[in-house]
Motif scaffolding. Structure first.
Motif, short mmCIF file in Angstrom:
data_model
loop_
_atom_site.label_atom_id
_atom_site.label_comp_id
_atom_site.label_asym_id
_atom_site.label_seq_id
_atom_site.Cartn_x
_atom_site.Cartn_y
_atom_site.Cartn_z
N LEU A 124 0.81 -1.21 0.00
CA LEU A 124 0.00 0.00 0.00
C LEU A 124 0.84 1.27 0.00
CD1 LEU A 124 -2.73 1.47 0.30
CD2 LEU A 124 -2.61 1.02 2.77
N ASN A 125 2.03 1.20 0.60
CA ASN A 125 2.86 2.41 0.73
C ASN A 125 3.18 3.04 -0.62
OD1 ASN A 125 2.81 1.71 3.38
ND2 ASN A 125 5.01 1.45 3.63
N ASP A 126 3.33 2.20 -1.67
CA ASP A 126 3.66 2.75 -2.99
C ASP A 126 2.57 3.71 -3.47
OD1 ASP A 126 6.03 1.25 -3.22
OD2 ASP A 126 4.89 -0.49 -3.90
N SER A 127 1.32 3.30 -3.31
CA SER A 127 0.21 4.17 -3.73
C SER A 127 0.13 5.41 -2.85
CB SER A 127 -1.11 3.40 -3.69
OG SER A 127 -1.14 2.40 -4.70
N LEU A 128 0.41 5.25 -1.56
CA LEU A 128 0.38 6.40 -0.65
C LEU A 128 1.45 7.42 -1.02
CD1 LEU A 128 -0.22 4.59 2.77
CD2 LEU A 128 -1.91 5.70 1.28
N ARG A 129 2.62 6.93 -1.40
CA ARG A 129 3.69 7.87 -1.79
C ARG A 129 3.36 8.55 -3.12
NH1 ARG A 129 7.92 3.26 0.07
NH2 ARG A 129 7.62 3.61 2.31
N LEU A 130 2.73 7.82 -4.03
CA LEU A 130 2.30 8.46 -5.27
C LEU A 130 1.27 9.54 -4.99
CD1 LEU A 130 2.32 8.62 -8.36
CD2 LEU A 130 0.59 6.81 -8.39
N ARG A 131 0.33 9.26 -4.11
CA ARG A 131 -0.68 10.26 -3.76
C ARG A 131 -0.04 11.48 -3.11
NH1 ARG A 131 -4.99 5.85 -1.15
NH2 ARG A 131 -5.17 4.61 -3.08
N THR A 132 0.96 11.24 -2.26
CA THR A 132 1.65 12.36 -1.61
C THR A 132 2.43 13.17 -2.63
OG1 THR A 132 1.84 11.06 0.43
CG2 THR A 132 3.24 13.00 0.23
N GLY A 133 3.13 12.49 -3.54
CA GLY A 133 3.90 13.20 -4.56
C GLY A 133 3.01 14.04 -5.46
N ALA A 172 2.82 18.17 -5.85
CA ALA A 172 2.92 18.78 -7.17
C ALA A 172 1.74 19.70 -7.46
CB ALA A 172 3.03 17.71 -8.25
N LEU A 173 0.56 19.34 -6.95
CA LEU A 173 -0.65 20.12 -7.23
C LEU A 173 -0.97 21.13 -6.12
CD1 LEU A 173 -3.03 17.30 -8.57
CD2 LEU A 173 -1.62 18.90 -9.88
N GLY A 174 -0.31 21.00 -4.99
CA GLY A 174 -0.60 21.90 -3.88
C GLY A 174 -1.94 21.62 -3.22
N VAL A 175 -2.29 20.34 -3.09
CA VAL A 175 -3.54 19.94 -2.46
C VAL A 175 -3.23 18.97 -1.33
CG1 VAL A 175 -4.83 20.26 -4.60
CG2 VAL A 175 -3.90 18.00 -4.04
N PRO A 176 -4.17 18.74 -0.39
CA PRO A 176 -3.94 17.77 0.68
C PRO A 176 -3.85 16.35 0.12
CG PRO A 176 -5.74 19.27 1.24
CD PRO A 176 -5.44 19.49 -0.21
N PRO A 177 -2.93 15.53 0.62
CA PRO A 177 -2.81 14.15 0.13
C PRO A 177 -4.10 13.35 0.26
CG PRO A 177 -0.86 14.73 1.38
CD PRO A 177 -1.83 15.87 1.55
N LYS A 178 -4.91 13.64 1.28
CA LYS A 178 -6.14 12.88 1.47
C LYS A 178 -7.16 13.13 0.37
CE LYS A 178 -8.27 16.35 4.52
NZ LYS A 178 -9.33 16.73 3.59
N ASP A 179 -6.98 14.21 -0.40
CA ASP A 179 -7.90 14.51 -1.50
C ASP A 179 -7.52 13.79 -2.79
OD1 ASP A 179 -9.25 16.16 0.20
OD2 ASP A 179 -8.46 18.03 -0.63
N VAL A 180 -6.32 13.16 -2.80
CA VAL A 180 -5.81 12.53 -4.02
C VAL A 180 -6.10 11.03 -4.00
CG1 VAL A 180 -3.77 12.06 -5.43
CG2 VAL A 180 -3.97 14.25 -4.21
N ASP A 181 -6.63 10.53 -5.10
CA ASP A 181 -6.80 9.10 -5.30
C ASP A 181 -5.92 8.70 -6.48
OD1 ASP A 181 -7.76 6.48 -5.14
OD2 ASP A 181 -9.35 6.87 -6.59
N ALA A 182 -4.89 7.90 -6.20
CA ALA A 182 -3.96 7.47 -7.24
C ALA A 182 -3.44 6.09 -6.87
CB ALA A 182 -2.81 8.46 -7.40
#
Length: 313
Positions: free
Chosen positions: A146-155, A159-169
């Motif tokens: 799971l960590n791989d997807s979490l790091r992608l969401r954080t990255g 890059a977009l300047g949004v909270p990581p919890k708002d990103v689904d990737a």
């Protein structure tokens, strides 16, 4: 649900136990390790946390035999972290540890009815190798990635300047250099987003350098908090059978064009293990990445097959 954590004295194992205290469901948590003083220390601490309204029934130390009637066996035992450039450097040493830890389950054969949740790295070739020993079906072998997807969401969030919890990737493929980011499925706030080349480069720089930067700190610790919480969430998905798709490494049988090799894919979990592998249509570039990742994992698993450690006792 009985959850036995082998390697429970370590940072990841104890973090998983702690986070499981507040997960949805009721659990009997058993910590197993070769360091009994650390197990006693953790259980003395964790059992007091039950007074805060934790959902677990009990937290105790145990022995490898406790795994025989477990619903989920979490395997987090591994050699100590050292400076390295790739998780693959731990393959042979960790294979010996995995071989020994799973010996009681392997010898029990059909008498063991639980699931194995593998945290030990490199998880994909290790899971592939265990499956090829032939004593446990693929739906009951699950690798934590799971960590791989979490790091992608954080990255992407950075890059977009949004909270990581708002990103689904989602990050599929190998837990390592053969990871496959699904830029075709990025959503922010529930809406599809197409990253610019600059944003994608920034996200990739974060993801591709996270492991090397963290290991270079020489802190002696791994991603303790993330993996502990993520493991608890996966066990929660297993216990509740909620139907939520999660990324996990499982042995594939034709899905995504891969046969007999374990890679991260979107799965639905339940008490019986992997209920369903979601068949997503991937763009050509991402689909080709899955095949390349499988080739990398296959090479690692083949190396194990040629070693004495690969022969079950």
């Amino acid at each position: 649900m009985k959850v036995v954590i082998i390697g429970g004295a370590g940072g990841i194992g104890s973090s998983a136990a702690f986070n499981l205290l507040s997960a949805q469901g009721t659990y009997e948590i058993v910590l197993v390790d070769t360091r009994p003083n650390m197990i006693t220390s953790h259980t003395m601490d964790l059992e007091n946390a039950l007074g805060l309204g934790a959902t677990a029934d009990t937290v105790r130390g145990g022995t490898p035999e406790d795994a025989l009637d477990a619903d989920v066996v979490v395997l987090s035992a591994a050699v100590p972290l050292r400076l390295n450039s790739s998780r693959s450097v731990f393959l042979a040493d960790n294979a010996r540890i995995v071989n020994e830890c799973l010996r009681p389950l392997r010898e029990a054969g059909a008498d063991f009815g639980g699931l194995v949740l593998m945290l030990t790295n490199p998880v994909d070739p290790l899971l592939t190798w265990v499956h090829r020993q032939g004593w446990l079906p693929r739906e009951r072998l699950i690798g934590y990635t799971l960590n791989d997807s979490l790091r992608l969401r954080t990255g992407i969030a950075f890059a977009l300047g949004v909270p990581p919890k708002d990103v689904d990737a989602w990050m599929l493929g190998e837990h390592g250099e053969g990871q496959v980011p699904l830029y075709s499925r990025v959503r922010v706030g529930g809406q599809p987003v197409v990253l610019t080349d600059e944003q994608r480069t920034a996200a990739e720089e974060y993801v591709d350098t996270w492991y090397s930067k963290h290991v270079a700190l020489d802190s002696g610790r791994t991603s303790t908090w993330t993996t502990g919480l993520g493991t608890a969430r996966l066990i929660e998905a297993i216990a509740t059978g909620s139907g939520t798709l999660v990324p996990a490494s499982v042995v594939l049988d034709g899905e995504y064009g891969v046969h007999g090799t374990s890679l991260t894919v979107p799965v639905e979990l339940g008490p019986e293990g992997v209920r369903r592998i979601a068949a997503w249509d991937l763009p050509e570039e991402e689909a080709a990445g899955m095949v390349r990742a499988a080739d990398r994992v296959e090479a690692g698993a083949a190396d194990l097959t040629d070693q004495a450690v690969a022969q079950p006792s």
